[in-house]
Design an enzyme around this catalytic site. Structure first.
Site, PDB file in Angstrom:
ATOM      1  N   TYR A  19      27.528  68.196  17.101  1.00 47.72           N
ATOM      2  CA  TYR A  19      27.104  69.373  17.877  1.00 47.72           C
ATOM      3  C   TYR A  19      25.621  69.236  18.188  1.00 47.72           C
ATOM      4  O   TYR A  19      24.818  69.014  17.291  1.00 47.72           O
ATOM      5  CB  TYR A  19      27.297  70.654  17.061  1.00 47.72           C
ATOM      6  CG  TYR A  19      28.617  71.349  17.318  1.00 47.72           C
ATOM      7  CD1 TYR A  19      28.947  71.781  18.592  1.00 47.72           C
ATOM      8  CD2 TYR A  19      29.507  71.597  16.273  1.00 47.72           C
ATOM      9  CE1 TYR A  19      30.145  72.422  18.828  1.00 47.72           C
ATOM     10  CE2 TYR A  19      30.719  72.246  16.507  1.00 47.72           C
ATOM     11  CZ  TYR A  19      31.034  72.654  17.785  1.00 47.72           C
ATOM     12  OH  TYR A  19      32.203  73.290  18.027  1.00 47.72           O
ATOM     13  N   GLU A  51      23.660  71.437  20.670  1.00 48.38           N
ATOM     14  CA  GLU A  51      23.203  72.372  21.701  1.00 48.38           C
ATOM     15  C   GLU A  51      21.686  72.395  21.789  1.00 48.38           C
ATOM     16  O   GLU A  51      20.982  72.357  20.783  1.00 48.38           O
ATOM     17  CB  GLU A  51      23.768  73.779  21.496  1.00 48.38           C
ATOM     18  CG  GLU A  51      23.400  74.455  20.216  1.00 48.38           C
ATOM     19  CD  GLU A  51      24.464  74.259  19.157  1.00 48.38           C
ATOM     20  OE1 GLU A  51      24.793  73.088  18.874  1.00 48.38           O
ATOM     21  OE2 GLU A  51      24.938  75.257  18.612  1.00 48.38           O
ATOM     22  N   LYS A  60      33.202  58.789  39.370  1.00 44.99           N
ATOM     23  CA  LYS A  60      33.778  58.196  40.586  1.00 44.99           C
ATOM     24  C   LYS A  60      33.171  56.805  40.728  1.00 44.99           C
ATOM     25  O   LYS A  60      33.492  55.905  39.973  1.00 44.99           O
ATOM     26  CB  LYS A  60      33.481  59.075  41.797  1.00 44.99           C
ATOM     27  CG  LYS A  60      34.165  60.451  41.744  1.00 44.99           C
ATOM     28  CD  LYS A  60      33.960  61.198  43.031  1.00 44.99           C
ATOM     29  CE  LYS A  60      34.701  62.523  43.055  1.00 44.99           C
ATOM     30  NZ  LYS A  60      34.039  63.569  42.260  1.00 44.99           N
ATOM     31  N   ASP A  83      25.520  67.623  47.270  1.00 46.45           N
ATOM     32  CA  ASP A  83      26.541  67.170  46.320  1.00 46.45           C
ATOM     33  C   ASP A  83      26.962  65.777  46.794  1.00 46.45           C
ATOM     34  O   ASP A  83      27.690  65.633  47.779  1.00 46.45           O
ATOM     35  CB  ASP A  83      27.721  68.151  46.348  1.00 46.45           C
ATOM     36  CG  ASP A  83      28.879  67.702  45.463  1.00 46.45           C
ATOM     37  OD1 ASP A  83      28.917  66.529  45.066  1.00 46.45           O
ATOM     38  OD2 ASP A  83      29.757  68.543  45.177  1.00 46.45           O
ATOM     39  N   ARG A 118      33.833  61.029  32.546  1.00 43.05           N
ATOM     40  CA  ARG A 118      33.987  62.223  33.386  1.00 43.05           C
ATOM     41  C   ARG A 118      32.896  63.231  33.033  1.00 43.05           C
ATOM     42  O   ARG A 118      32.934  63.897  32.001  1.00 43.05           O
ATOM     43  CB  ARG A 118      35.384  62.839  33.182  1.00 43.05           C
ATOM     44  CG  ARG A 118      36.490  61.846  33.442  1.00 43.05           C
ATOM     45  CD  ARG A 118      37.823  62.490  33.603  1.00 43.05           C
ATOM     46  NE  ARG A 118      37.994  62.974  34.953  1.00 43.05           N
ATOM     47  CZ  ARG A 118      38.418  62.230  35.974  1.00 43.05           C
ATOM     48  NH1 ARG A 118      38.708  60.957  35.801  1.00 43.05           N
ATOM     49  NH2 ARG A 118      38.549  62.750  37.168  1.00 43.05           N
TER      50      ARG A 118
HETATM   51  N1  DSN Z   1      39.017  65.279  43.222  1.00 41.99           N
HETATM   52  C1  DSN Z   1      37.888  64.773  43.931  1.00 41.99           C
HETATM   53  C2  DSN Z   1      38.245  64.164  45.242  1.00 41.99           C
HETATM   54  O1  DSN Z   1      39.330  63.640  45.329  1.00 41.99           O
HETATM   55  O2  DSN Z   1      37.445  64.180  46.157  1.00 41.99           O
HETATM   56  C3  DSN Z   1      36.830  65.750  44.136  1.00 41.99           C
HETATM   57  O3  DSN Z   1      36.529  66.444  43.059  1.00 41.99           O
END
Ligand code: DSN
Length: 426
Positions: A51, A53, A226, A196, A232
């Site tokens: 933990y 925080e 990604k 974003d 994640r």
């Molecule tokens: N799920 C993602 C996408 O496919 O663009 C976005 O969060």
């Protein structure tokens, strides 16, 4: 996995089955990718036990000498890669990060101007079905019929609604964004410019696409799983003194980093996942290698080969090109839709995702488009000639969508093809 194998046969079997599915299939969902073995190791490390925080040097529990080291490394690496003055590495996902940014910089009821979901935007940019849209007032700009952002509309909506935040970013848009124009409009109406870049930040890191922070954006967010090939999670990055978009003397831009940290903790999230942060630091280290730049260059080439080959096979594309890793097929007038295309390709072991197209005549659950992305297969090593074969698989499947025998034959061919491109970490 010797331990899981001994203690939990069911989960062990499911992991093996998923390894097989990933290895024998072709991953063309634009937001998916593979984590390296080093990233997976960091996630499975003892940092999962802690933990923590607070922030490095300012935690509520003791025993933080090692968590401070990894979080500080992740912060420093993120700042360097993105030219940011401040980085928060604790957000648990992109959606949570966006909510933290909104809550850091706005009061309930304030307005965000973001891209319409059906024109390529994202659910968390204000889609009416989200809880976010009950807290904040989202106004949405669209693309023109050609599929490019309509800046006349962005400016008109900004003047009319005086948003606190103007949001640039997308989930399904194959072109580079004109950040300078966004910033001009944001400055004109005293809004914060927020990008974003979850889908494209790897091109930004490799200098293949522009960095919004270099063009006067105040805040930027990216997911880390990604194209980063990390765990994640998400990064929230911001600049130092740029201007004073919030207009109140106490709200100078220097406060944006503080507001963001406070919105993450104690505002929204409380406990960071330290094993994830360790893995983010590892992934950011991988990004700083020459191999990562080569990877992004190859992904761009592969995506452009897909665009060229699809057009050569008679397909229509949104904007007829790609400047990033994704291509969006427009099936209008062909008697097929994105949903049918997605399920047909799934039958031959190719994962893609249906997508709306600008002014889609079809409903979102049966949209007219299909989004194809190259990050994952590029990680597995495909080059231009392999990419041409991928387009042939897609084309054959779609042209034989009702012929189960042809699809089953294609499934075997895809399986064979995939043997040459192993999944990292398996
Ligand atoms: N799920 C993602 C996408 O496919 O663009 C976005 O969060």
């Amino acid at each position: 996995m010797q331990n899981i194998q001994k203690t939990d046969k069911d989960i062990y079997a499911a992991i093996l089955a998923e390894q097989k599915r990933q290895s024998e299939g072709m991953e063309l969902i634009a937001s998916e990718n593979y984590q390296s073995a080093a990233v997976l190791e960091a996630q499975a490390s003892v940092f999962a036990n802690k933990y923590s925080e607070g922030f490095p040097g300012r935690r509520y529990y003791w025993g933080q000498e090692n968590t401070d080291t990894i979080e500080q490394l992740a912060i420093e690496r993120a700042k360097e890669v993105f030219h940011a003055d401040h980085a928060n590495v604790q957000a648990l996902s992109g959606a949570a990060a966006n909510l933290c940014v909104y809550s850091a910089l706005m009061e309930p009821g304030d307005t965000v101007l973001g891209m319409d979901l059906t024109h390529g935007g994202h659910l968390t940019h204000g889609a009416p079905v989200t809880f976010f849209s009950k807290i904040f007032n989202f106004i949405r700009y669209k693309t023109t019929a050609e599929g490019k952002i309509d800046f006349d509309q962005v400016r008109a909506l900004a003047r009319q609604h005086k948003p606190k935040i103007i949001l640039a970013g997308f989930s399904a848009y194959p072109r580079e964004l004109d950040y300078k124009k966004f910033v001009e409009i944001a400055n004109e109406v005293w809004a914060i410019a927020f990008a974003d870049v979850s889908h494209i930040w790897w091109f930004i890191a490799a200098w293949l696409l522009k960095n919004p922070l270099d063009y006067g954006f105040h805040v930027m967010m990216t997911t880390t799983h990604k194209s980063l090939r990390g765990p994640r999670g998400a990064l929230i990055l911001s600049k130092g003194i740029v201007s004073n978009p919030l207009k109140k003397p106490e709200d100078t831009i220097e406060n944006i980093p503080t507001r963001i940290d406070r919105a993450v903790f104690p505002g929204m999230q409380w406990w960071p996942h330290m094993n994830t942060i360790a893995a983010i630091a590892v992934a950011l280290h991988e990004v700083q290698t020459p191999a990562f730049k080569t990877y992004t260059q190859q992904a761009l080439k592969n995506a452009q080969v897909v665009a060229t080959e699809l057009i050569a096979h008679g397909y229509k594309l949104v904007t007829w090109w790609t400047e990033n890793h994704m291509v969006i097929i427009d099936f209008t007038g062909t008697g097929i839709d994105g949903s049918v295309a997605e399920s047909t390709l799934d039958k031959i072991g190719i994962s893609t995702s249906k997508s709306t197209i600008p002014d889609d005549p079809n409903p979102p659950f049966r949209p007219s488009g299909l989004r194809i992305g190259l990050p994952a297969m590029t990680t597995r090593g495909v080059k231009e000639t392999d990419t041409k074969k991928i387009v042939e698989f897609i084309d054959h499947a779609l042209k034989n969508k009702d012929d189960e025998e042809a699809l089953s034959e294609l499934r075997n061919k895809v399986r064979e093809f995939c043997k040459d491109f192993p999944v990292p970490g398996v």
